[in-house]
Design an enzyme around this catalytic site. Structure first.
Site, PDB file in Angstrom:
ATOM      1  N   GLU A   1       0.892  -1.174   0.000  1.00 45.40           N
ATOM      2  CA  GLU A   1       0.000   0.000   0.000  1.00 45.40           C
ATOM      3  C   GLU A   1       0.919   1.208   0.000  1.00 45.40           C
ATOM      4  OE1 GLU A   1      -3.168  -0.100  -0.331  1.00 45.40           O
ATOM      5  OE2 GLU A   1      -3.579  -2.194   0.069  1.00 45.40           O
TER       6      GLU A   1
ATOM      7  N   CYS B   1      -2.389   9.015   2.799  1.00 47.98           N
ATOM      8  CA  CYS B   1      -2.183   8.599   1.408  1.00 47.98           C
ATOM      9  C   CYS B   1      -3.441   8.893   0.587  1.00 47.98           C
ATOM     10  CB  CYS B   1      -1.855   7.122   1.351  1.00 47.98           C
ATOM     11  SG  CYS B   1      -3.058   6.133   2.239  1.00 47.98           S
TER      12      CYS B   1
HETATM   13  P1  NAP Z   1       8.341   5.224   4.509  1.00 46.18           P
HETATM   14  O1  NAP Z   1       9.460   6.155   4.668  1.00 46.18           O
HETATM   15  O2  NAP Z   1       8.230   4.441   3.259  1.00 46.18           O
HETATM   16  O3  NAP Z   1       8.405   4.245   5.781  1.00 46.18           O
HETATM   17  C1  NAP Z   1       7.423   3.272   6.001  1.00 46.18           C
HETATM   18  C2  NAP Z   1       8.019   2.137   6.795  1.00 46.18           C
HETATM   19  O4  NAP Z   1       9.034   1.516   6.022  1.00 46.18           O
HETATM   20  C3  NAP Z   1       8.670   2.566   8.106  1.00 46.18           C
HETATM   21  O5  NAP Z   1       8.416   1.591   9.076  1.00 46.18           O
HETATM   22  C4  NAP Z   1      10.138   2.595   7.736  1.00 46.18           C
HETATM   23  O6  NAP Z   1      10.997   2.374   8.819  1.00 46.18           O
HETATM   24  C5  NAP Z   1      10.217   1.428   6.788  1.00 46.18           C
HETATM   25  N1  NAP Z   1      11.377   1.467   5.897  1.00 46.18           N
HETATM   26  C6  NAP Z   1      12.084   2.528   5.467  1.00 46.18           C
HETATM   27  N2  NAP Z   1      13.091   2.121   4.655  1.00 46.18           N
HETATM   28  C7  NAP Z   1      13.019   0.780   4.575  1.00 46.18           C
HETATM   29  C8  NAP Z   1      13.763  -0.208   3.887  1.00 46.18           C
HETATM   30  N3  NAP Z   1      14.814   0.092   3.119  1.00 46.18           N
HETATM   31  N4  NAP Z   1      13.404  -1.496   4.027  1.00 46.18           N
HETATM   32  C9  NAP Z   1      12.359  -1.834   4.805  1.00 46.18           C
HETATM   33  N5  NAP Z   1      11.608  -0.935   5.475  1.00 46.18           N
HETATM   34  C10 NAP Z   1      11.929   0.354   5.359  1.00 46.18           C
HETATM   35  O7  NAP Z   1       6.920   5.948   4.674  1.00 46.18           O
HETATM   36  P2  NAP Z   1       6.441   6.963   5.796  1.00 46.18           P
HETATM   37  O8  NAP Z   1       7.145   8.250   5.569  1.00 46.18           O
HETATM   38  O9  NAP Z   1       6.511   6.324   7.145  1.00 46.18           O
HETATM   39  O10 NAP Z   1       4.888   7.088   5.450  1.00 46.18           O
HETATM   40  C11 NAP Z   1       4.404   7.918   4.489  1.00 46.18           C
HETATM   41  C12 NAP Z   1       4.123   7.188   3.195  1.00 46.18           C
HETATM   42  O11 NAP Z   1       3.250   6.093   3.447  1.00 46.18           O
HETATM   43  C13 NAP Z   1       3.413   8.048   2.187  1.00 46.18           C
HETATM   44  O12 NAP Z   1       3.970   7.880   0.920  1.00 46.18           O
HETATM   45  C14 NAP Z   1       1.973   7.524   2.222  1.00 46.18           C
HETATM   46  O13 NAP Z   1       1.246   7.758   1.048  1.00 46.18           O
HETATM   47  C15 NAP Z   1       2.205   6.093   2.469  1.00 46.18           C
HETATM   48  N6  NAP Z   1       0.982   5.477   2.998  1.00 46.18           N
HETATM   49  C16 NAP Z   1       0.246   4.690   2.168  1.00 46.18           C
HETATM   50  C17 NAP Z   1      -0.941   4.125   2.622  1.00 46.18           C
HETATM   51  C18 NAP Z   1      -1.752   3.247   1.719  1.00 46.18           C
HETATM   52  O14 NAP Z   1      -2.599   2.520   2.245  1.00 46.18           O
HETATM   53  N7  NAP Z   1      -1.573   3.259   0.418  1.00 46.18           N
HETATM   54  C19 NAP Z   1      -1.372   4.359   3.925  1.00 46.18           C
HETATM   55  C20 NAP Z   1      -0.600   5.181   4.751  1.00 46.18           C
HETATM   56  C21 NAP Z   1       0.590   5.735   4.271  1.00 46.18           C
HETATM   57  P3  NAP Z   1      11.817   3.563   9.516  1.00 46.18           P
HETATM   58  O15 NAP Z   1      10.820   4.422  10.162  1.00 46.18           O
HETATM   59  O16 NAP Z   1      12.679   2.821  10.484  1.00 46.18           O
HETATM   60  O17 NAP Z   1      12.581   4.245   8.432  1.00 46.18           O
END
Ligand code: NAP
Length: 513
Positions: free
Chosen positions: A287, A321
């Site tokens: 997602e 999102c």
């Molecule tokens: P993010 O930077 O992608 O991080 C999400 C998760 O992934 C965190 O737990 C992060 O851990 C982890 N992560 C980061 N780098 C990683 C890697 N190389 N390998 C494995 N895991 C890794 O996203 P965010 O800033 O937290 O959230 C915002 C984003 O989420 C937006 O783009 C939003 O649109 C999206 N979102 C989508 C939905 C949907 O249902 N489509 C719902 C909610 C949010 P760390 O914190 O330790 O870096």
């Protein structure tokens, strides 16, 4: 047996050497004096094989509204990440065969505890995420509902038995849990994104390892504690916060005992995980990001459209999102919509999310807030007209004000997910043009359409490249509906009847008769 909810004062938090952190005690006691967190015992350790385990290191969790420390949580080294996989793997054989009625009742119990503790959970969400208490309360109700919905789904997994068209055999189709599932969640909905994965995984019979976002682990830990108190057996649910996210998650994804990865977060990280999943051909549900268009057709009820726009844009302070990110408004109604919408944005009270009457809270961190500011500044440099906002207020909190821009259809801001209270407005001449502009994005999560002609709205919805379309409503997320995107917004669906299938394999058994 599960434990009853803890009513005592919180345990004094300790740093990585086990010493009591006096600043932190002060913070928590101040919050208790304010009447907050009275029922709360913050969980700050890892949770592996049914035990709270001290981590090898620690991570500070900050309140973005004040810039102050809330707690330090344990972080896991590689051996502890491996232990969580071992625990989930060992628990799988029993859990996958546990009667679905039992799994269902445990999820139902978790729903009940979460509902009973919703006020305190909402306060914690507001503190570590920055969102308003109103948004946080809405999130807890939404989040708990995934436990209830999947408690109901656990006992309804369908199968199939029929005669092959050739007549030579019977076709028996059944569904089985995939196995150990790694769940990775973002900071913007720290409760709902966890329950939206844990609920269907447990209902399906999978065991899980949850890795929450580093900004908002306390809410996830509370949810883990709820499952512990509900009586979920040891090893079925585990929680780690790896010291080095990328490297340690990669190693877990290369452990053949892990069979499934369910991720919610940015498209950028989603792409990395698709590559990581290739080596062992893991099942993935993704997602990812969104860049939702919000279309106001020329026959729309403008007051209703403004009301819907305020919800679609400002729920969660724009950090969703599903947030409306690009407003396409028909020329004949553009000035009325812009004027009324700008006024509604201007009237919002921006304050610490816990303050009474707060309507716009802080971003999750100053880093995230600065990303928003950068996008607005670039939009203005590219010719956008600033109707409202656009200036970072003074102070320690990660606040960014409600901002409205009038932009041309080629302004670069329209290509990005802004993730904050920023609304760029573009005018259009025809429905076809609005659809083409909406579809000119790599994302395809959700779109919004306002029109008083339902046939026209449905025709438009069908032409929009999005996994979800909301007609004349500012919010459509519902645990009973399939949530997910097309294009680079993701793979798979969560919630609804589809959600549990992200954790099930289909098995065909051919029977000679
Ligand atoms: P993010 O930077 O992608 O991080 C999400 C998760 O992934 C965190 O737990 C992060 O851990 C982890 N992560 C980061 N780098 C990683 C890697 N190389 N390998 C494995 N895991 C890794 O996203 P965010 O800033 O937290 O959230 C915002 C984003 O989420 C937006 O783009 C939003 O649109 C999206 N979102 C989508 C939905 C949907 O249902 N489509 C719902 C909610 C949010 P760390 O914190 O330790 O870096």
């Amino acid at each position: 047996m599960g434990r009853s909810p803890v009513q005592s004062r919180p345990e004094a938090p300790r740093n990585k050497h086990g010493c009591v952190n006096s600043d932190l005690i002060t913070t928590i006691e101040t919050l208790m004096d304010k009447g907050f967190l009275v029922n709360m015992q913050l969980k700050t350790d890892l949770y592996i094989n049914g035990q709270w385990v001290k981590g090898a290191g620690s991570l500070a969790v900050m309140n973005p509204s004040t810039g102050k420390l809330i707690a330090e949580i344990s972080t896991a080294d590689q051996a502890q990440c491996d232990d969580s996989v071992t625990a989930a793997h060992n628990a799988f054989s029993t859990w996958s065969k546990t009667p679905s009625r039992v799994r269902s009742e445990l999820l139902r119990k978790a729903f009940e505890i979460m509902t009973a503790e919703s006020d305190d959970i909402a306060k914690l969400i507001s503190m570590e995420n920055g969102k308003t208490i109103t948004d946080a309360k809405g999130e807890v109700i939404y989040a708990a509902e995934f436990f209830r919905w999947f408690a109901e789904e656990a006992v309804r997994t369908p199968g199939d038995f029929r005669q092959a068209p050739s007549g030579d055999k019977r076709i028996l189709v059944t569904h089985q849990p995939i196995g150990v599932s790694l769940l990775i969640t973002p900071w913007n909905f720290p409760a709902a994104m966890a329950t939206r994965k844990i609920g269907p995984a447990l209902a399906a019979g999978c065991t899980v390892i949850l890795k929450a976002a580093s900004e908002t682990p306390l809410t996830a830990l509370w949810i883990i504690d709820i499952l512990h108190r509900a009586g979920v057996p040891a090893g079925v649910v585990n929680f780690v916060m790896p010291e080095k996210t990328g490297a340690m998650i990669s190693r877990m994804m290369h452990d053949p005992r892990v069979r499934n990865v369910s991720f919610t977060g940015s498209t950028e990280v989603g792409r990395i995980l698709i590559k990581e999943s290739a080596d062992l051909v893991l099942r993935t549900s993704l997602e990812l990001g969104g860049n939702a268009p919000f279309l106001v057709l020329d026959d729309a009820d403008i007051d209703e459209a403004v009301k819907g726009a305020m919800i679609a844009k400002m729920r969660n302070g724009g950090a969703a999102c599903t947030a409306a990110n690009r407003f396409y408004v028909a020329k004949p109604v553009a000035s009325e919509f812009t004027e009324k919408f700008t006024k509604a944005m201007e009237d919002l009270k921006m304050a610490d999310g816990l303050e009474s009457g707060a309507q716009l809270g802080a971003s999750v961190s100053r880093k995230e807030r600065d990303k928003i500011a950068e996008l607005v500044d670039s939009a203005v440099a590219a010719g956008a007209w600033l109707n409202l906002g656009g200036v970072i207020p003074r102070g320690e909190g990660a606040f960014y004000p409600a901002t409205v821009l009038t932009v041309k259809e080629d302004n670069p801001i329209l290509q990005y997910e802004v993730f904050g209270p920023v609304a760029p407005i573009v005018t259009f001449e025809s429905d076809e043009e609005a659809i083409a502009l909406s579809n000119a994005s790599e994302y395809g999560l959700i779109a919004y359409v306002y029109s008083s002609d339902l046939k026209r709205a449905i025709r438009t919805a069908e032409a929009l490249e999005a996994g979800m379309v909301s007609i004349n409503r500012g919010v459509i997320s519902d645990p009973a509906a399939p949530f997910g995107g097309v294009k680079q917004s993701g793979l798979g669906r969560e919630g609804g009847f589809s959600g549990i299938h992200e954790f099930l394999e289909t098995k065909y058994i051919g029977v000679e008769i």
